[in-house]
Design an enzyme around this catalytic site. Structure first.
Site, mmCIF file in Angstrom:
data_model
loop_
_atom_site.group_PDB
_atom_site.id
_atom_site.type_symbol
_atom_site.label_atom_id
_atom_site.label_comp_id
_atom_site.label_asym_id
_atom_site.label_seq_id
_atom_site.Cartn_x
_atom_site.Cartn_y
_atom_site.Cartn_z
ATOM 1 C CB SER A 26 -9.965 -1.290 3.497
ATOM 2 O OG SER A 26 -8.517 -0.950 3.165
ATOM 3 C CB SER A 27 -6.664 -2.084 7.446
ATOM 4 O OG SER A 27 -6.370 -3.000 7.843
ATOM 5 C CG ASP A 56 -8.329 -5.840 2.368
ATOM 6 O OD1 ASP A 56 -7.522 -6.152 2.856
ATOM 7 O OD2 ASP A 56 -8.415 -4.632 1.683
ATOM 8 N N GLY A 111 0.390 -0.009 5.453
ATOM 9 C CA GLY A 111 0.723 -1.272 6.288
ATOM 10 C C GLY A 111 -0.214 -2.041 6.576
ATOM 11 N N GLY A 112 -0.434 -2.378 6.229
ATOM 12 C CA GLY A 112 -2.023 -3.415 6.089
ATOM 13 C C GLY A 112 -3.085 -3.576 6.771
ATOM 14 C CB THR A 162 -0.830 -0.041 1.012
ATOM 15 O OG1 THR A 162 -1.677 -1.488 0.951
ATOM 16 C CG2 THR A 162 -1.854 1.168 1.009
ATOM 17 C CB THR A 218 -3.736 -1.098 -1.372
ATOM 18 O OG1 THR A 218 -2.842 -1.985 -1.715
ATOM 19 C CG2 THR A 218 -5.371 -1.434 -1.910
#
Length: 267
Positions: free
Chosen positions: A151-152, A127, A173-174, A87, A105
């Site tokens: 999503s984060s 995701d 950073g996922g 990302t 991302t």
């Protein structure tokens, strides 16, 4: 957190415990609201947040936190998604004061490994939860046709009580993005640090599993103390890429995470 010393054992403990509660609710309830009823108002209600906060103790970790039952909640099952880390993020404020926090991302190094007209297509399927059912119930974030994945990514604009923009922040950073951004905001808003100090701090936090500490930083030294409080501790590399901008007298000040190649620029 404003009454807890920055980067102290108690700061890491309380921040990680809050993360357990937040991730527990996220994993159970959050998904595409065109497909499931997400109890946003219930999860943000002051009385619900106060009740969740009251579950945090100062002397012992919760371990794995159970999801709460906010007002308006249905009863989907909970199941995690892989949420791989590939990302990018930029924070921008222009000369007119217009601002953007943008996180983007393609999900993993080369996305779906398919290129169309010069662009790699993303692989956002990671995701979704790969388990359609758990605990005998449907999972809120299961794969369905036409559904948007959870999503984060957490691009964030902060405004004061008068509606004036004060901070712009975000990170790649996922699944760790949430804790990266939250900890940077705590450092700036509660601990009074400038943006560069905030983004450079060693990371700690929990995704409702082990308490994760960034290897090679001051956070790693908290491991033994956290174990005494009942935390399962995991020391790991954390390649955040925080970009933050803060309002200062006379203009703006930018900061870029020293862990990556980003730079802060002004003109």
């Amino acid at each position: 957190m404003e009454h807890v010393a920055p980067q102290s054992l108690m700061a890491a403990h309380l921040f990680s415990e809050a993360g357990r509660l937040a991730y527990a609710d996220r994993n159970r309830y959050v998904a595409d609201d065109d497909f499931v009823a997400v109890p946003v108002a219930g999860m943000l209600a002051p009385e619900y947040l106060a009740a969740r906060a009251a579950a945090i103790g100062y002397t012992r970790s919760l371990g794995e936190a159970a999801p709460g039952v906010p007002a308006g909640a249905a009863a989907p099952a909970r199941a995690a998604a892989p949420e791989l880390a590939s990302t990018s993020h930029v924070s921008i404020v222009d000369a007119r004061g217009d601002a953007v926090a943008m996180t983007t991302t393609i999900e993993h190094a080369f996305g779906s490994r398919v290129m169309v007209r010069g662009f790699l297509l993303n692989n956002q399927l990671t995701d979704f939860s790969f388990a359609p059912r758990a605990e005998g119930r449907a999972v809120a974030n299961r794969v369905e046709p036409g559904k948007r994945p959870r999503s984060s990514m957490a691009p964030t604009l902060v405004f004061d009580h008068g509606g004036r923009l004060t901070h712009v922040v975000g990170s790649p950073g996922g699944p760790l993005i949430i804790n990266y951004v939250a900890r940077a905001l705590v450092a700036m808003l509660d601990w009074g640090m400038d943006a560069q100090q905030a983004v450079g701090l060693g990371h700690f936090g929990s995704r409702n599993g082990p308490t994760e500490l960034e290897r090679g930083t001051e956070a790693e030294a908290l491991a033994d103390g956290l174990r005494l409080l009942g935390h399962e501790v995991r020391v790991m590399d954390m390649t955040s890429g925080l970009h933050a901008i803060e309002r200062v007298p006379g203009g703006w000040r930018g900061a870029a995470d020293p862990r990556r190649e980003g730079k802060a620029r002004g003109g």
